[in-house]
Write a protein that holds these residues in place. Structure first.
Motif, PDB file in Angstrom:
ATOM      1  N   THR B  56       0.866  -1.518   0.353  1.00  0.00           N
ATOM      2  CA  THR B  56      -0.134  -0.196   0.164  1.00  0.00           C
ATOM      3  C   THR B  56       0.746   1.241   0.058  1.00  0.00           C
ATOM      4  OG1 THR B  56       0.004  -0.479   2.714  1.00  0.00           O
ATOM      5  CG2 THR B  56      -2.203  -0.656   1.524  1.00  0.00           C
ATOM      6  N   GLU B  57       0.685   1.536  -0.851  1.00  0.00           N
ATOM      7  CA  GLU B  57       0.902   3.144  -0.737  1.00  0.00           C
ATOM      8  C   GLU B  57       0.992   3.989   1.166  1.00  0.00           C
ATOM      9  OE1 GLU B  57       3.431   5.262  -2.776  1.00  0.00           O
ATOM     10  OE2 GLU B  57       1.656   4.085  -3.642  1.00  0.00           O
ATOM     11  N   GLY B  58       2.501   4.343   1.182  1.00  0.00           N
ATOM     12  CA  GLY B  58       2.961   5.056   1.808  1.00  0.00           C
ATOM     13  C   GLY B  58       3.325   4.506   3.630  1.00  0.00           C
ATOM     14  N   LYS B  59       2.791   2.909   3.401  1.00  0.00           N
ATOM     15  CA  LYS B  59       2.647   2.471   4.329  1.00  0.00           C
ATOM     16  C   LYS B  59       3.742   0.929   4.225  1.00  0.00           C
ATOM     17  CE  LYS B  59      -1.559   1.727   6.205  1.00  0.00           C
ATOM     18  NZ  LYS B  59      -3.010   1.406   6.753  1.00  0.00           N
ATOM     19  N   GLY B  60       4.050   0.686   2.741  1.00  0.00           N
ATOM     20  CA  GLY B  60       4.333  -0.147   2.709  1.00  0.00           C
ATOM     21  C   GLY B  60       3.883  -1.910   2.977  1.00  0.00           C
ATOM     22  N   ARG B  61       3.965  -2.830   3.056  1.00  0.00           N
ATOM     23  CA  ARG B  61       2.921  -3.953   3.001  1.00  0.00           C
ATOM     24  C   ARG B  61       1.501  -3.922   4.397  1.00  0.00           C
ATOM     25  NH1 ARG B  61       7.480  -8.401   3.260  1.00  0.00           N
ATOM     26  NH2 ARG B  61       7.786  -6.609   4.575  1.00  0.00           N
ATOM     27  N   GLY B  62       0.912  -4.367   3.754  1.00  0.00           N
ATOM     28  CA  GLY B  62      -0.028  -4.305   4.795  1.00  0.00           C
ATOM     29  C   GLY B  62      -0.755  -6.143   5.079  1.00  0.00           C
ATOM     30  N   VAL B  63      -2.093  -6.367   5.621  1.00  0.00           N
ATOM     31  CA  VAL B  63      -2.295  -7.844   5.403  1.00  0.00           C
ATOM     32  C   VAL B  63      -4.467  -7.042   4.462  1.00  0.00           C
ATOM     33  CG1 VAL B  63      -2.920  -9.659   5.816  1.00  0.00           C
ATOM     34  CG2 VAL B  63      -0.947  -8.653   6.415  1.00  0.00           C
ATOM     35  N   PHE B  64      -4.840  -8.643   3.877  1.00  0.00           N
ATOM     36  CA  PHE B  64      -6.767  -7.910   3.575  1.00  0.00           C
ATOM     37  C   PHE B  64      -6.941  -9.358   3.695  1.00  0.00           C
ATOM     38  CE2 PHE B  64      -5.783  -3.383   1.827  1.00  0.00           C
ATOM     39  CZ  PHE B  64      -4.703  -3.105   1.927  1.00  0.00           C
ATOM     40  N   ALA B  65      -8.175  -8.677   4.445  1.00  0.00           N
ATOM     41  CA  ALA B  65      -8.573 -10.209   4.810  1.00  0.00           C
ATOM     42  C   ALA B  65     -10.050 -10.863   2.467  1.00  0.00           C
ATOM     43  CB  ALA B  65     -10.054  -9.920   5.142  1.00  0.00           C
ATOM     44  N   THR B  66      -9.088 -11.894   2.799  1.00  0.00           N
ATOM     45  CA  THR B  66     -10.060 -12.746   1.606  1.00  0.00           C
ATOM     46  C   THR B  66     -11.490 -13.138   1.436  1.00  0.00           C
ATOM     47  OG1 THR B  66      -8.046 -14.103   1.374  1.00  0.00           O
ATOM     48  CG2 THR B  66      -7.498 -12.814  -0.183  1.00  0.00           C
ATOM     49  N   LYS B  67     -11.839 -13.027   2.983  1.00  0.00           N
ATOM     50  CA  LYS B  67     -13.482 -13.737   3.427  1.00  0.00           C
ATOM     51  C   LYS B  67     -13.343 -13.322   4.668  1.00  0.00           C
ATOM     52  CE  LYS B  67     -10.992 -17.026   7.021  1.00  0.00           C
ATOM     53  NZ  LYS B  67     -11.088 -18.109   7.681  1.00  0.00           N
ATOM     54  N   ASP B  68     -14.676 -13.518   4.476  1.00  0.00           N
ATOM     55  CA  ASP B  68     -15.451 -12.512   5.837  1.00  0.00           C
ATOM     56  C   ASP B  68     -14.880 -12.825   7.565  1.00  0.00           C
ATOM     57  OD1 ASP B  68     -16.831 -10.840   4.608  1.00  0.00           O
ATOM     58  OD2 ASP B  68     -18.469 -11.599   4.681  1.00  0.00           O
ATOM     59  N   ILE B 153      -2.110 -14.205  19.429  1.00  0.00           N
ATOM     60  CA  ILE B 153      -2.591 -14.360  18.327  1.00  0.00           C
ATOM     61  C   ILE B 153      -3.493 -13.297  18.559  1.00  0.00           C
ATOM     62  CG2 ILE B 153      -2.720 -16.230  18.295  1.00  0.00           C
ATOM     63  CD1 ILE B 153      -5.844 -16.612  19.934  1.00  0.00           C
ATOM     64  N   LEU B 154      -3.835 -12.738  16.965  1.00  0.00           N
ATOM     65  CA  LEU B 154      -5.062 -11.654  16.665  1.00  0.00           C
ATOM     66  C   LEU B 154      -6.189 -12.467  16.465  1.00  0.00           C
ATOM     67  CD1 LEU B 154      -2.549  -9.705  14.432  1.00  0.00           C
ATOM     68  CD2 LEU B 154      -2.936  -9.258  16.580  1.00  0.00           C
ATOM     69  N   MET B 155      -7.053 -11.548  17.015  1.00  0.00           N
ATOM     70  CA  MET B 155      -8.973 -11.669  16.814  1.00  0.00           C
ATOM     71  C   MET B 155      -9.401 -10.945  16.224  1.00  0.00           C
ATOM     72  SD  MET B 155      -9.126 -14.664  18.518  1.00  0.00           S
ATOM     73  CE  MET B 155     -10.284 -15.027  19.114  1.00  0.00           C
ATOM     74  N   ALA B 156     -10.496 -11.503  15.490  1.00  0.00           N
ATOM     75  CA  ALA B 156     -11.557 -10.132  15.042  1.00  0.00           C
ATOM     76  C   ALA B 156     -12.634  -8.995  16.264  1.00  0.00           C
ATOM     77  CB  ALA B 156     -12.665 -10.979  13.677  1.00  0.00           C
ATOM     78  N   LYS B 157     -12.327  -7.806  15.808  1.00  0.00           N
ATOM     79  CA  LYS B 157     -12.536  -7.254  16.940  1.00  0.00           C
ATOM     80  C   LYS B 157     -14.726  -6.987  16.569  1.00  0.00           C
ATOM     81  CE  LYS B 157     -11.988  -2.755  18.039  1.00  0.00           C
ATOM     82  NZ  LYS B 157     -10.781  -1.865  18.457  1.00  0.00           N
ATOM     83  N   GLU B 158     -14.565  -6.824  15.323  1.00  0.00           N
ATOM     84  CA  GLU B 158     -15.532  -6.714  14.743  1.00  0.00           C
ATOM     85  C   GLU B 158     -15.982  -7.802  13.782  1.00  0.00           C
ATOM     86  OE1 GLU B 158     -14.252  -2.915  12.387  1.00  0.00           O
ATOM     87  OE2 GLU B 158     -14.465  -2.997  14.309  1.00  0.00           O
ATOM     88  N   ASN B 159     -16.864  -7.763  13.406  1.00  0.00           N
ATOM     89  CA  ASN B 159     -16.905  -8.356  12.220  1.00  0.00           C
ATOM     90  C   ASN B 159     -16.688  -7.924  11.085  1.00  0.00           C
ATOM     91  OD1 ASN B 159     -19.405 -10.445  13.076  1.00  0.00           O
ATOM     92  ND2 ASN B 159     -20.253  -8.783  12.210  1.00  0.00           N
ATOM     93  N   ILE B 160     -15.908  -8.741  10.394  1.00  0.00           N
ATOM     94  CA  ILE B 160     -14.362  -7.802   8.794  1.00  0.00           C
ATOM     95  C   ILE B 160     -14.924  -8.765   7.663  1.00  0.00           C
ATOM     96  CG2 ILE B 160     -11.706  -8.136   8.225  1.00  0.00           C
ATOM     97  CD1 ILE B 160     -11.714  -8.873  11.944  1.00  0.00           C
ATOM     98  N   LYS B 161     -15.124  -7.476   6.741  1.00  0.00           N
ATOM     99  CA  LYS B 161     -15.795  -7.908   5.521  1.00  0.00           C
ATOM    100  C   LYS B 161     -14.940  -8.322   4.877  1.00  0.00           C
ATOM    101  CE  LYS B 161     -19.533  -7.488   4.851  1.00  0.00           C
ATOM    102  NZ  LYS B 161     -20.345  -8.476   6.058  1.00  0.00           N
ATOM    103  N   ARG B 162     -14.414  -9.213   3.846  1.00  0.00           N
ATOM    104  CA  ARG B 162     -13.299  -9.169   2.417  1.00  0.00           C
ATOM    105  C   ARG B 162     -12.704  -8.265   1.901  1.00  0.00           C
ATOM    106  NH1 ARG B 162     -15.085 -13.467  -1.862  1.00  0.00           N
ATOM    107  NH2 ARG B 162     -13.262 -13.260  -3.234  1.00  0.00           N
ATOM    108  N   GLY B 163     -11.264  -8.101   1.263  1.00  0.00           N
ATOM    109  CA  GLY B 163     -11.269  -6.113   1.256  1.00  0.00           C
ATOM    110  C   GLY B 163     -10.870  -5.890   2.121  1.00  0.00           C
ATOM    111  N   GLN B 164     -11.347  -5.557   3.146  1.00  0.00           N
ATOM    112  CA  GLN B 164     -11.007  -5.097   4.210  1.00  0.00           C
ATOM    113  C   GLN B 164      -8.728  -5.711   4.584  1.00  0.00           C
ATOM    114  OE1 GLN B 164     -14.421  -5.269   6.594  1.00  0.00           O
ATOM    115  NE2 GLN B 164     -13.389  -3.098   7.962  1.00  0.00           N
ATOM    116  N   GLU B 165      -8.484  -3.942   4.798  1.00  0.00           N
ATOM    117  CA  GLU B 165      -7.185  -4.088   5.671  1.00  0.00           C
ATOM    118  C   GLU B 165      -7.345  -4.517   6.891  1.00  0.00           C
ATOM    119  OE1 GLU B 165      -4.335  -0.873   5.513  1.00  0.00           O
ATOM    120  OE2 GLU B 165      -2.447  -2.012   5.922  1.00  0.00           O
ATOM    121  N   LEU B 166      -6.746  -5.519   7.420  1.00  0.00           N
ATOM    122  CA  LEU B 166      -6.528  -5.288   8.950  1.00  0.00           C
ATOM    123  C   LEU B 166      -5.877  -4.881   9.128  1.00  0.00           C
ATOM    124  CD1 LEU B 166      -6.732  -9.471   9.003  1.00  0.00           C
ATOM    125  CD2 LEU B 166      -8.628  -8.436   8.596  1.00  0.00           C
TER     126      LEU B 166
END
Lengths: 260, 186
Positions: B56-68, B153-166
């Motif tokens: 990603t621009e500015g932040k370098g690498r990031g992780v995105f969800a490919t599922k909900d 471990i990292l857990m979902a704090k809310e419902n995360i949709k596909r495509g969102q950055e974690l």
């Protein structure tokens, strides 16, 4: 929150005495309807089924269904601390890992409470189908205990044969044989002491003395016992607990020699 | 019972006549235990499903969800070297000499002692690549014991949709860190 107050702690003590030889531990399932327990002995030959109706308690409150796993030897220790005239109140929080028993002496001059740890037990419930029994025999519980005790001196198993004339208990062993026949009573004045046979078909089944003897530990609970028999179905030995519910034992028959 | 063995061989069992009806209702404790087991399993088999690293621009690498991801579910382990505070200080010292090294140290308290997971080493695991956000994080950290060792471990704090950055909050706000990594404030 669970809270159940029983006027006579002695009744509960009798129930415990009736099951603690067969079961090391058991889960008490509490619901609106009352307290239930179903458990097999270690070798899975017999099944104990206890039902205590909520109506039978002086006070009964069960907000959420809850299962309390208890070691019965420990529970017996707790109840050994109660006096014969005491009332008992059983209390547990919804997600607690302990249960409290409070004993109150009649005039309330003495109150004792015991808190006991609960256990997480693997529960295996058996589905028991409705059965049309061939013979249902009602007899004085003391008489039944006596017969089983007498006959088990001679052999390891007892044959229960029922015809419309009456019921016959027999055994055989190294030293000889023994037979006890009970005829249906004609005198119905004393219902407590009568033998009543309801027979559709004659049956003859063999059961282990050891187990029958354990079942008769329930004798103090009730004056009468009901035996229900049918081919290819476990024997049911039922004791009514007056105003409170019932205690049923199921016993699988012995393997006949020709089956092997 | 003394004739138990005898009885076993010569008696039918009640289960020959009645079928076992395993209770489907579970006690709360049982459910917690099963949940814990499930998490341990996820950590042990290095579960990283539904994740993708993107530039990603500015932040370098990031992780995105490919599922909900459902709220409260396991997302990924923040895996790295589990080290003591002392060891962490030494490493931090070393890393600070090289400006190119990113910020991959996660400090946490366990049993009143501070430990650190150091994920500085390029490992191919996803957990270390997740970016920081103080204000719009969608993950939270949780410590679980696996074979006696604490794992993060990292857990979902809310419902995360596909495509969102974690995103999660790195938690580090020391003056020293803020000087080197001013983005920690946002």
């Amino acid at each position: 929150m669970f809270e159940a107050r029983l006027a006579s702690s002695a009744t509960f003590k009798k129930v415990l005495d009736a099951i603690k030889d067969l079961l090391n531990e058991a889960s008490f399932d509490c619901s609106d309807a009352g307290i239930q327990l179903q458990a097999m002995d270690n070798s899975h030959v017999s099944l104990v089924s206890l039902n205590l109706k909520s109506d039978g308690f002086e006070k009964y409150r069960c907000d959420r269904n809850l299962t309390m796993g208890m070691n019965l030897a420990s529970l017996s220790k707790v109840f050994r601390c109660s006096g014969s005239d005491d009332t008992v109140t059983i209390k547990a929080q919804d997600d607690a890992d302990t249960v409290t028993f409070m004993f109150e002496a009649k005039k309330q001059e003495k109150i004792s409470d015991y808190e006991m740890k609960l256990m997480n037990l693997d529960q295996e419930h058996l589905g028991i189908p409705e059965t049309e029994f061939s013979c249902i025999i009602k007899l004085p519980s003391g008489e039944f205990a006596r017969i089983v005790r007498d006959l088990s001196q001679f052999g390891e198993s007892i044959v229960i044969s029922c015809t419309k004339e009456g019921v016959k208990f027999s055994t055989q062993g190294d030293i000889g044989t023994g037979n006890v026949k009970l005829a249906q009573t004609n005198n119905f004045d004393k219902e407590d002491q009568s033998v009543i046979i309801d027979m559709q078909e004659p049956v003859s089944l063999t059961f282990s003395c050891e187990y029958l003897n354990s079942f008769t530990k329930a004798t103090p609970l009730s004056n009468q016992v009901t035996l229900s028999l049918c081919d290819n179905v476990p024997l049911v030995v039922e004791y009514q607990i007056p105003d409170l519910g019932h205690l049923k034992y199921y016993l699988a028959p012995k393997i006949e020699e020709d089956e092997n | 019972m003394k004739t138990l063995n005898n009885v076993r061989n010569s008696n039918h069992k009640v289960t020959d006549y009645f079928t076992v009806r395993k209770s489907v209702r579970k006690t709360k404790k049982q459910m917690l235990r099963e949940k814990q087991k499930q998490l341990e399993y996820m950590v042990i088999c290095e579960m990283e499903d539904g994740l993708e690293s993107r530039y990603t621009e500015g932040k370098g690498r990031g992780v995105f969800a490919t599922k909900d991801f459902e709220k409260g579910s396991f997302v990924v382990e923040y895996s790295g070297d589990f080290i003591s505070l002392m060891e962490a200080n030494e490493r931090e010292d070393q890393y600070s000499r090289d400006e190119a090294t990113g910020c991959y140290m996660y400090y946490f308290k366990y049993n009143d002692q501070t430990f650190c997971i150091d994920a500085t080493r390029e490992s191919g695991r996803m957990g270390r690549l997740i970016n920081h956000s103080r204000t719009s994080s969608n993950l939270y950290t949780k410590i679980i014991l696996v074979d006696g060792l604490p794992r993060l471990i990292l857990m979902a704090k809310e419902n995360i949709k596909r495509g969102q950055e974690l995103l999660y909050d790195y938690g580090d706000r020391s003056r020293e860190s803020l000087k080197h990594h001013p983005w920690l404030k946002s």
